[in-house]
Each structure stands twice: as C-alpha cells, then as structure tokens.
Design an enzyme around this catalytic site. Sequence first.
Site, PDB file in Angstrom:
ATOM      1  N   SER A 136       0.879  -1.168   0.000  1.00 16.68           N
ATOM      2  CA  SER A 136       0.000   0.000   0.000  1.00 16.68           C
ATOM      3  C   SER A 136       0.917   1.219   0.000  1.00 16.68           C
ATOM      4  CB  SER A 136      -0.863  -0.043   1.264  1.00 16.68           C
ATOM      5  OG  SER A 136      -1.660   1.112   1.339  1.00 16.68           O
ATOM      6  N   LYS A 162      -1.161  -0.850  -4.390  1.00 12.70           N
ATOM      7  CA  LYS A 162      -2.334  -0.044  -4.011  1.00 12.70           C
ATOM      8  C   LYS A 162      -1.869   1.384  -3.805  1.00 12.70           C
ATOM      9  CE  LYS A 162      -4.718   0.076   0.430  1.00 12.70           C
ATOM     10  NZ  LYS A 162      -5.505  -0.722   1.378  1.00 12.70           N
ATOM     11  N   LYS A 164      -2.879   5.239  -2.719  1.00 16.30           N
ATOM     12  CA  LYS A 164      -3.854   6.067  -2.026  1.00 16.30           C
ATOM     13  C   LYS A 164      -4.211   7.236  -2.936  1.00 16.30           C
ATOM     14  CE  LYS A 164      -4.149   3.949   1.924  1.00 16.30           C
ATOM     15  NZ  LYS A 164      -5.405   3.519   2.511  1.00 16.30           N
ATOM     16  N   ASP A 189      -7.077   3.341  -3.445  1.00 13.08           N
ATOM     17  CA  ASP A 189      -7.857   3.386  -2.191  1.00 13.08           C
ATOM     18  C   ASP A 189      -8.098   4.854  -1.821  1.00 13.08           C
ATOM     19  OD1 ASP A 189      -9.020   3.051   0.280  1.00 13.08           O
ATOM     20  OD2 ASP A 189      -7.283   2.114   1.236  1.00 13.08           O
ATOM     21  N   GLU A 214     -10.994   1.019  -3.897  1.00 13.78           N
ATOM     22  CA  GLU A 214     -11.355   0.720  -2.508  1.00 13.78           C
ATOM     23  C   GLU A 214     -12.008   1.925  -1.831  1.00 13.78           C
ATOM     24  OE1 GLU A 214      -7.977  -0.841  -0.390  1.00 13.78           O
ATOM     25  OE2 GLU A 214      -8.947  -0.687   1.561  1.00 13.78           O
ATOM     26  N   ASP A 239     -13.948  -1.405   2.419  1.00 13.60           N
ATOM     27  CA  ASP A 239     -13.072  -1.545   3.584  1.00 13.60           C
ATOM     28  C   ASP A 239     -13.854  -1.013   4.793  1.00 13.60           C
ATOM     29  OD1 ASP A 239     -11.158  -1.149   5.592  1.00 13.60           O
ATOM     30  OD2 ASP A 239      -9.721  -0.067   4.364  1.00 13.60           O
ATOM     31  N   LYS A 263     -10.322  -6.839   7.193  1.00 15.18           N
ATOM     32  CA  LYS A 263      -9.331  -6.469   8.215  1.00 15.18           C
ATOM     33  C   LYS A 263      -9.829  -7.095   9.499  1.00 15.18           C
ATOM     34  CE  LYS A 263      -7.691  -2.151   6.222  1.00 15.18           C
ATOM     35  NZ  LYS A 263      -7.745  -0.684   6.263  1.00 15.18           N
ATOM     36  N   GLY A 291      -4.319  -4.199   5.598  1.00 11.36           N
ATOM     37  CA  GLY A 291      -3.366  -3.900   6.671  1.00 11.36           C
ATOM     38  C   GLY A 291      -3.774  -2.664   7.431  1.00 11.36           C
TER      39      GLY A 291
END
Length: 368
Positions: A136, A162, A164, A189, A214, A239, A263, A291
């Site tokens: 990530s 991934k 952000k 995400d 996400e 998520d 998660k 995570g």
Amino acid sequence: MKIKQVNLRHLKMDLLYPFVTSFGAEYDKDFILVEIMNEDGLVGWAENVAMPTPYYNEETVKTNWHMLEDFLIPILLNSEIHHPDELAEKFAHIRGNYMAKACLNMAVWDLYAREQNASLASVLGGTKKIIDVGVSIGIKDSIEATLDVIEQRRAEGYKRFKLKIKPGWDVELIDKVRKVFPDIPLMADANSAYTLADMNLLKALDDYNLMMIEQPLAYNDIIDHAELQANLKTSICLDESIHSLEDTKKALKLGSCKIINVKVGRVGGLTEAKKIHDYCLERNVPLWCGGMLEAGVGRAHNIAMTAMPGFTLPGDTAGSSLYWAEDIIEPEVIAENGTITVPTTPGMGYEVSMDKVKKYTLYSKTYR
Ligand SMILES: O=C(O)CCC(=O)C1=CC=C[C@@H](O)[C@@H]1C(=O)O
Ligand SMILES: [Mg+2]
C-alpha cells in the site's frame, strides 16, 4: 482455557517513512499490544489496530483502552472458554467497538492454537503454505516520487500495488502510473474521500484497468456505493463500511461492491473474519487481507488469516522492513518475491521479542 491475566501495553514505534492518506499522515505507530495468560502460564498475543486519531474510523487507542479495561477484560478474565468463537458470543451484547473486541478474540485464538500445539493458520482452516502479498503506497510529494517507489517495490517482487488517492491526486496520478507500468496489478484506495457528485471523475478511472477502487465513498455507506458500482466497470472493494458478516451480506445483496477487504481488527476478530471468509468463498467473492500498518504481532495474525483459501487476492501485509528499523517479533516478517511463508510452529508462529517490546512501551498495566 481460563484467562488468569491480561497485560496491556501502549507502544510507540517510529515508521521509517510517513504514511499519507486522504485523511491524514502517520509518522509513527501508536498502539496497544495485548498479552493474555491461561492457568498454566501459556500466553497468547494480539495487536489492537485502533489508531490514535478517529479519522480512519471512530475508534481510537484511548477508546479501546477504556473498552478493554472497563468492559471486555472483566468478561474475559476467569471465564471458561472451550473455543475462541465463544468469546465473540460473550461480547455480542456490547455494541460496536470492533477493534477493541478483535484484539482479545485474536489473543484467545493465538493461545488456543498454542494449547493445541498447532499453528494459528491451521486451526483457522488455512491451507496455503505461502501467501502472495502486495504493498500500500501512501500519497507522496510528487508523481515522480510515486513512480520511484512503485519501481522499487516491483523490483522486490510485490504482487499488487495499491495507491492512495484523494481529490486532486487521482486521475492524473493513475494515468501517469499506467503509462509507465501498463501491466502491473494496480488499485486505488480513496478512504472515503469522494461523494456521488464525483461520479464522472470516478468513471474516468474505468479507463485504467484497475483491479478495484477501494472505499471511494463515505466510511459508513453501502447505498451510494451500490449506485456507483452500477455505473462503473471497475470493481468496488469495501473496507471501512464492513464490520461483520451481516454488513457483507447486505453490501453484496445491494451490489455495493464486488470485492471485500477483510481487516481482522475492523470486523471484531478472527471469528467474524472466518464467517465472512466462509460466506464469500462459497459465493466466489474475492477477498484480501487489509493492513493497518501493524507491527509484527498483527502482521503474524494477518498472515495466518490469509492462509485461508478464500483470500484469493494479494493483501497489504508487506515485509516488516518496509515499516520499521526493527520489528517486535523474531524473525521479522520477510517477503521474498512478493510472497511470505506461512509459519507452521504453534500459535502465530513468531516469537515476541520482550527486549524490543520493553524498548517501545510507554505504559503498561496488568489485569488479574
Ligand atoms: O498496512 C499497510 O501497509 C497499509 C494499509 C493501509 O492502506 C491502511 C492502513 C491504515 C488505515 C488506512 O489508511 C489504510 C486502508 O484504508 O487500507
Ligand atoms: Mg482501505
């Protein structure tokens, strides 16, 4: 088993690099480490994933300490537990507070596995010997800096990337990354940074062959996500919105997402994570393990959970060396060519280094 003692420790560990998302920047990892002990002195470990601030979700380190001390530990202490799932039933009348419940559930699972002299992965029903992992990548100062990190992680063999995103750091970023890396497994995400008013912008992301987007919309929404998913080719992954099997069923029924990020902390522990896993496996809904910038103990639990067959997509659990100068477990988590070998030794399969735990502990308290 009967739990005779619980030790809570508040730890703070410096992150090697700041982790920036749409909701803020983390410079260190500030968290509660849980140790429980049975009548024979055998211990189980878990990490609490609440953050110091209520920006990812509403729970914080302080609210979790309060929930643990005043409500959850008193229920756990001295009660007879034959299987970790029973703990979830004992906590069922307490509303919400998933992260607080999760860490005790996970510690009991670890201890239960050790009592059986079996690995945590095997008692959960894990079948994989090695797991695929991704990374990530937080928001960087520039697109060039992001490209450099992707190149480095790609060279290390990580299996999924991934990024952000947030308003102003989205389509242009993904466009440039795709031009340089046309074939990498790439996803974005947003951590709830958009609304349905951003429909056209989010639809523009459909052109980049993303594995998924996400949590684009509100942290507690499944209705608007269903409308968005109906207008997107790209799969939505939820998520923040998913806390339980019930939430999973509703989101899938409404068409709010096609993929779930599990998660273990966010869903109240391994008992609920396993229920979500079993439901999704039966319906071929892809899952992956998210995570929470965990230190070694949390990472170990994530690895055990990911060994279950329904975790078909690479998760966030990268090697310890991407986060810490030193981890609190031995050996630290090592990712080789984007894979981690699932430990087969009893419990979570890594030793907790008490020297390192002591070094990073700010405060601790014992409950009997
Ligand atoms: O554990 C990691 O490597 C990072 C995981 C990650 O992306 C996240 C960690 C903590 C809060 C969130 O920003 C977030 C996520 O939303 O998945
Ligand atoms: Mg997320």
